[in-house]
Design a protein around this motif. Structure first.
Motif, short mmCIF file in Angstrom:
data_model
loop_
_atom_site.label_atom_id
_atom_site.label_comp_id
_atom_site.label_asym_id
_atom_site.label_seq_id
_atom_site.Cartn_x
_atom_site.Cartn_y
_atom_site.Cartn_z
N ALA A 20 39.84 -4.11 29.36
CA ALA A 20 41.36 -4.55 29.27
C ALA A 20 41.96 -4.88 30.56
CB ALA A 20 42.13 -3.62 28.26
N HIS A 21 41.53 -3.85 31.51
CA HIS A 21 41.86 -3.85 32.96
C HIS A 21 41.23 -5.24 33.78
CE1 HIS A 21 43.31 -2.87 37.01
NE2 HIS A 21 41.76 -2.76 37.29
N ALA A 22 40.00 -5.68 33.36
CA ALA A 22 39.37 -6.75 33.83
C ALA A 22 40.04 -7.90 33.45
CB ALA A 22 37.82 -6.63 33.40
N ASP A 23 40.58 -7.94 32.09
CA ASP A 23 41.32 -9.07 31.54
C ASP A 23 42.57 -9.52 32.49
OD1 ASP A 23 40.20 -8.51 28.23
OD2 ASP A 23 39.29 -9.49 29.76
N VAL A 24 43.24 -8.19 32.67
CA VAL A 24 44.46 -8.38 33.23
C VAL A 24 44.32 -9.05 34.85
CG1 VAL A 24 46.50 -7.33 34.33
CG2 VAL A 24 45.85 -6.91 32.09
N THR A 25 43.12 -8.37 35.53
CA THR A 25 42.82 -9.07 36.78
C THR A 25 42.49 -10.43 36.86
OG1 THR A 25 41.92 -6.70 37.21
CG2 THR A 25 41.31 -8.14 38.53
N ALA A 26 41.80 -10.80 35.77
CA ALA A 26 41.11 -12.11 35.61
C ALA A 26 42.49 -13.05 35.74
CB ALA A 26 40.35 -12.31 34.48
N SER A 53 56.01 -10.10 39.24
CA SER A 53 56.59 -10.63 38.01
C SER A 53 55.08 -11.06 37.48
CB SER A 53 57.42 -11.69 38.54
OG SER A 53 56.85 -12.52 39.34
N VAL A 54 54.11 -11.49 38.40
CA VAL A 54 52.75 -12.14 37.71
C VAL A 54 52.22 -10.81 36.95
CG1 VAL A 54 50.69 -13.02 38.59
CG2 VAL A 54 52.77 -13.93 39.40
N ARG A 55 52.26 -9.75 37.64
CA ARG A 55 51.33 -9.00 36.94
C ARG A 55 51.92 -8.51 35.57
NH1 ARG A 55 48.11 -6.73 41.00
NH2 ARG A 55 48.64 -7.36 43.03
N MET A 56 53.27 -8.39 35.44
CA MET A 56 53.86 -8.21 34.23
C MET A 56 53.55 -9.36 33.07
SD MET A 56 55.09 -5.25 34.44
CE MET A 56 56.05 -5.20 32.89
N GLY A 78 50.40 -11.14 28.53
CA GLY A 78 49.38 -11.90 27.99
C GLY A 78 48.02 -11.34 27.37
N LEU A 79 47.90 -10.16 27.98
CA LEU A 79 46.91 -8.92 27.31
C LEU A 79 47.21 -8.62 25.87
CD1 LEU A 79 44.37 -7.21 28.14
CD2 LEU A 79 46.03 -5.46 28.76
N THR A 80 48.43 -8.52 25.69
CA THR A 80 48.89 -8.26 24.07
C THR A 80 48.61 -9.09 23.43
OG1 THR A 80 51.08 -8.88 24.51
CG2 THR A 80 50.90 -6.67 25.02
N VAL A 115 43.18 -16.45 29.59
CA VAL A 115 42.00 -15.45 29.80
C VAL A 115 42.45 -13.90 29.81
CG1 VAL A 115 40.58 -17.00 31.28
CG2 VAL A 115 42.30 -15.30 32.40
N ALA A 116 43.63 -13.75 29.87
CA ALA A 116 44.13 -12.21 29.81
C ALA A 116 43.76 -11.50 28.49
CB ALA A 116 45.75 -12.35 29.69
N PRO A 117 43.83 -12.04 27.25
CA PRO A 117 43.36 -11.13 25.89
C PRO A 117 41.79 -11.22 25.82
CG PRO A 117 44.31 -13.22 25.31
CD PRO A 117 44.38 -13.29 26.81
N ASN A 118 41.14 -11.86 26.63
CA ASN A 118 39.57 -11.97 26.61
C ASN A 118 38.83 -10.80 26.70
OD1 ASN A 118 39.83 -14.47 25.21
ND2 ASN A 118 39.73 -15.46 27.02
#
Length: 94
Positions: free
Chosen positions: A32-38, A55-58, A63-65, A91-94
């Motif tokens: 999950a952390h890697a997806d947010v990083t991507a 704001s981008v990180r949030m 997107g991860l959700t 790419v976030a939720p992948n």
């Protein structure tokens, strides 16, 4: 209390299930952390070396959700182009 073979088998099954569940959670957390990083990396490529603001990180966490639409809205509100936001949120939720 007397332990029967059936009770012993049941306890072993519960403990095995618990171990698998906890092990699975530990294995999913880094992914999950890697997806947010991507997602963040995709945006940072557009910024060309600049660090992504909070704001981008949030938005990437949203997107991860799986809420890609809100992720795109958050990124574009922060000045990211729609094309980059769409790819980053995909790419976030992948």
């Amino acid at each position: 209390m007397r332990t029967t073979p059936r009770t012993t088998t049941r306890i072993a099954g519960v403990l095995t299930g618990l171990a698998l569940a906890l092990g699975g959670a530990a294995l999913t957390a880094p992914a999950a952390h890697a997806d947010v990083t991507a997602c963040i990396d995709q945006v940072e490529r557009e910024i060309q070396g600049g660090e992504a603001p909070d704001s981008v990180r949030m938005a990437c966490y949203v997107g991860l959700t799986g809420d890609s639409e809100q992720c795109v809205v958050g990124l574009t509100a922060g000045g990211v182009t729609n094309a980059t936001a769409t790819v980053a949120c995909r790419v976030a939720p992948n």
